[in-house]
Scaffold this active site. Sequence first.
Site, mmCIF file in Angstrom:
data_model
loop_
_atom_site.group_PDB
_atom_site.id
_atom_site.type_symbol
_atom_site.label_atom_id
_atom_site.label_comp_id
_atom_site.label_asym_id
_atom_site.label_seq_id
_atom_site.Cartn_x
_atom_site.Cartn_y
_atom_site.Cartn_z
ATOM 1 N N GLY A 112 27.284 -14.669 17.295
ATOM 2 C CA GLY A 112 26.191 -15.424 16.686
ATOM 3 C C GLY A 112 26.702 -16.401 15.643
ATOM 4 O O GLY A 112 27.896 -16.733 15.623
ATOM 5 N N ASP A 138 18.358 -12.704 18.384
ATOM 6 C CA ASP A 138 17.433 -13.376 17.461
ATOM 7 C C ASP A 138 17.059 -14.797 17.907
ATOM 8 O O ASP A 138 16.068 -15.348 17.442
ATOM 9 C CB ASP A 138 18.038 -13.451 16.053
ATOM 10 C CG ASP A 138 18.416 -12.091 15.498
ATOM 11 O OD1 ASP A 138 17.827 -11.088 15.947
ATOM 12 O OD2 ASP A 138 19.309 -12.032 14.630
ATOM 13 N N ARG A 173 -6.879 3.163 17.123
ATOM 14 C CA ARG A 173 -5.955 3.000 15.999
ATOM 15 C C ARG A 173 -5.505 1.552 15.831
ATOM 16 O O ARG A 173 -5.571 0.748 16.769
ATOM 17 C CB ARG A 173 -4.696 3.846 16.240
ATOM 18 C CG ARG A 173 -4.903 5.294 15.921
ATOM 19 C CD ARG A 173 -3.685 6.107 16.309
ATOM 20 N NE ARG A 173 -3.803 7.457 15.783
ATOM 21 C CZ ARG A 173 -3.104 8.489 16.228
ATOM 22 N NH1 ARG A 173 -2.256 8.342 17.218
ATOM 23 N NH2 ARG A 173 -3.262 9.670 15.682
ATOM 24 N N MET A 180 12.935 -6.846 15.788
ATOM 25 C CA MET A 180 14.066 -7.476 15.078
ATOM 26 C C MET A 180 13.913 -8.998 15.049
ATOM 27 O O MET A 180 12.904 -9.549 15.490
ATOM 28 C CB MET A 180 15.375 -7.084 15.755
ATOM 29 C CG MET A 180 15.819 -5.674 15.435
ATOM 30 S SD MET A 180 17.449 -5.356 16.150
ATOM 31 C CE MET A 180 17.890 -3.854 15.286
ATOM 32 N N ARG A 182 15.937 -10.726 12.326
ATOM 33 C CA ARG A 182 16.457 -11.085 10.996
ATOM 34 C C ARG A 182 15.425 -11.938 10.272
ATOM 35 O O ARG A 182 14.280 -11.526 10.174
ATOM 36 C CB ARG A 182 17.786 -11.824 11.136
ATOM 37 C CG ARG A 182 18.870 -11.089 10.419
ATOM 38 C CD ARG A 182 20.233 -11.636 10.565
ATOM 39 N NE ARG A 182 20.442 -12.813 11.321
ATOM 40 C CZ ARG A 182 21.608 -13.421 11.404
ATOM 41 N NH1 ARG A 182 22.636 -12.939 10.750
ATOM 42 N NH2 ARG A 182 21.767 -14.502 12.128
ATOM 43 N N ARG A 272 -0.570 3.305 12.575
ATOM 44 C CA ARG A 272 0.698 3.916 12.983
ATOM 45 C C ARG A 272 1.733 2.821 13.184
ATOM 46 O O ARG A 272 1.418 1.745 13.705
ATOM 47 C CB ARG A 272 0.528 4.678 14.304
ATOM 48 C CG ARG A 272 -0.337 5.902 14.206
ATOM 49 C CD ARG A 272 0.401 7.032 13.482
ATOM 50 N NE ARG A 272 -0.331 8.287 13.575
ATOM 51 C CZ ARG A 272 -1.283 8.671 12.733
ATOM 52 N NH1 ARG A 272 -1.673 7.892 11.744
ATOM 53 N NH2 ARG A 272 -1.880 9.848 12.894
ATOM 54 N N HIS A 278 17.073 -0.753 17.581
ATOM 55 C CA HIS A 278 18.184 -1.124 18.455
ATOM 56 C C HIS A 278 17.893 -0.955 19.933
ATOM 57 O O HIS A 278 18.713 -1.347 20.767
ATOM 58 C CB HIS A 278 19.439 -0.356 18.034
ATOM 59 C CG HIS A 278 19.911 -0.777 16.668
ATOM 60 N ND1 HIS A 278 19.359 -0.265 15.526
ATOM 61 C CD2 HIS A 278 20.828 -1.703 16.287
ATOM 62 C CE1 HIS A 278 19.933 -0.835 14.480
ATOM 63 N NE2 HIS A 278 20.821 -1.715 14.912
ATOM 64 N N LEU A 279 16.702 -0.395 20.258
ATOM 65 C CA LEU A 279 16.322 -0.387 21.681
ATOM 66 C C LEU A 279 16.291 -1.808 22.220
ATOM 67 O O LEU A 279 16.506 -2.042 23.406
ATOM 68 C CB LEU A 279 14.929 0.236 21.848
ATOM 69 C CG LEU A 279 14.832 1.740 21.623
ATOM 70 C CD1 LEU A 279 13.389 2.193 21.674
ATOM 71 C CD2 LEU A 279 15.662 2.471 22.670
ATOM 72 N N ARG A 281 18.380 -4.078 21.623
ATOM 73 C CA ARG A 281 19.731 -4.588 21.882
ATOM 74 C C ARG A 281 20.444 -3.823 22.988
ATOM 75 O O ARG A 281 21.411 -4.317 23.564
ATOM 76 C CB ARG A 281 20.570 -4.503 20.595
ATOM 77 C CG ARG A 281 20.093 -5.413 19.500
ATOM 78 C CD ARG A 281 21.208 -6.001 18.693
ATOM 79 N NE ARG A 281 22.265 -5.100 18.348
ATOM 80 C CZ ARG A 281 22.672 -4.833 17.087
ATOM 81 N NH1 ARG A 281 22.045 -5.400 16.079
ATOM 82 N NH2 ARG A 281 23.684 -4.048 16.857
HETATM 83 O O1 F6P Z 1 21.279 -10.263 14.561
HETATM 84 C C1 F6P Z 1 20.929 -9.291 15.491
HETATM 85 C C2 F6P Z 1 20.248 -8.138 14.816
HETATM 86 O O2 F6P Z 1 19.865 -7.201 15.810
HETATM 87 C C3 F6P Z 1 19.049 -8.508 13.953
HETATM 88 O O3 F6P Z 1 17.895 -8.777 14.706
HETATM 89 C C4 F6P Z 1 18.950 -7.320 13.057
HETATM 90 O O4 F6P Z 1 18.364 -7.655 11.826
HETATM 91 C C5 F6P Z 1 20.387 -6.927 12.860
HETATM 92 O O5 F6P Z 1 21.120 -7.475 13.924
HETATM 93 C C6 F6P Z 1 20.611 -5.434 12.843
HETATM 94 O O6 F6P Z 1 21.947 -5.181 12.574
HETATM 95 P P1 F6P Z 1 22.582 -3.733 12.577
HETATM 96 O O7 F6P Z 1 22.946 -3.422 14.004
HETATM 97 O O8 F6P Z 1 23.775 -3.866 11.711
HETATM 98 O O9 F6P Z 1 21.564 -2.788 12.062
#
Ligand code: F6P
Length: 354
Positions: A112, A138, A173, A180, A182, A272, A278-279, A281
């Site tokens: 990135g 992102d 609800r 994510m 950032r 809720r 991280h799912l 990613r």
């Molecule tokens: O930049 C990719 C990203 O997944 C962002 O969306 C998120 O804020 C960050 O990385 C999370 O980073 P880490 O894996 O260090 O928690």
Amino acid sequence: MRVGIMTGGGDAPGLNAVIRAFVKRGAGQLGLEVVGIEDSLAGLLHQPLGVRNLTPRDCRGLLQRGGTVLGTTNHGDPFAYPQKDGSVKDRSGDIADSLRALGVEGLVSIGGDGSQRIAMRLMRERGIPVIGVPKTIDNDLAATDVTFGFRSAVDVATDALDRLHTTAESHDRVMLLEVMGRDTGHIALEAGIAGGADVILLPEIPYVPARVASKIHRRRAMGRTFTIIVVAEGALPVGASVADRAAALKRGGGASAIVVEALKPFVDSEMRVTVLGHLQRGGSPIPYDRVLATRFGVAAADAVAAGEWGKMVRLHNGVVDLVPLEQAVAANRYVDPDGDLVRVARATGVEFGA
Ligand code: F6P
């Protein structure tokens, strides 16, 4: 020619597909020797070196595989490399030495904006020829139409919204999904539209809690007893305090916890929170990202063979080309609050809380 390839920063679906395409084109057709560097550049900073030769044979089965077989880290800036005692040290000279010892004449950096900035410095300050390949879920690099990994992340977030809809409706609800991105809201906006969210909260559009609450009440008045809110992890209320910002930046639910607290005085429905984390990613890239990653990998190999150092491959108006690294890292892409996607969302009743 021997060329190194590495993945840097957070992983994204499609990294392995880039590696595969680069090796197939570079080693299989252009006569390059490809050296895979492990764990971003960390593989060049310890003995024995974390490197391995990559041939097309080594890339079997990589197209659809998530993560990166080379490993990665987002704590590996060689110009400020973390030491055991908590301090940082400039180890960029060691990177250059290791590459020289390996006979590697150039480096392909898949990463990135942070990784591309490091690549640019390695070229400028250490004379290491580099080619960049843009990656991030992102989608915040302005130089390319889109980064690979983004659409796979949107796919995961959309699926989550589809699932939340049915349970939100059953229980009447207010369901918040934090995604994510950032400090940008691309994943939230696209997944929010695709998943039929009622409210989308973005870093680019600070929200007023009372407006969000009013959307929930309007829906209730129409007999819609549930509400789906997508919260970008960087979203904050209008006039957010420094403490709010710090809490949101903690990730993992900071931003949506602030939304819930802000809505409590106005909303009596159960709320809720689901933090997708991280799912977004992990897992296989969707077909779009496999194709884009393959295009980028081939273009990077062609750029190496043509000696186009100091450039990043990118998608520009649908065509893959090269852009100088300085230009590639010059600007981030943010959601345009007056742009077409926000307009379309508003036109279909989505509330941004502004
Ligand atoms: O930049 C990719 C990203 O997944 C962002 O969306 C998120 O804020 C960050 O990385 C999370 O980073 P880490 O894996 O260090 O928690």
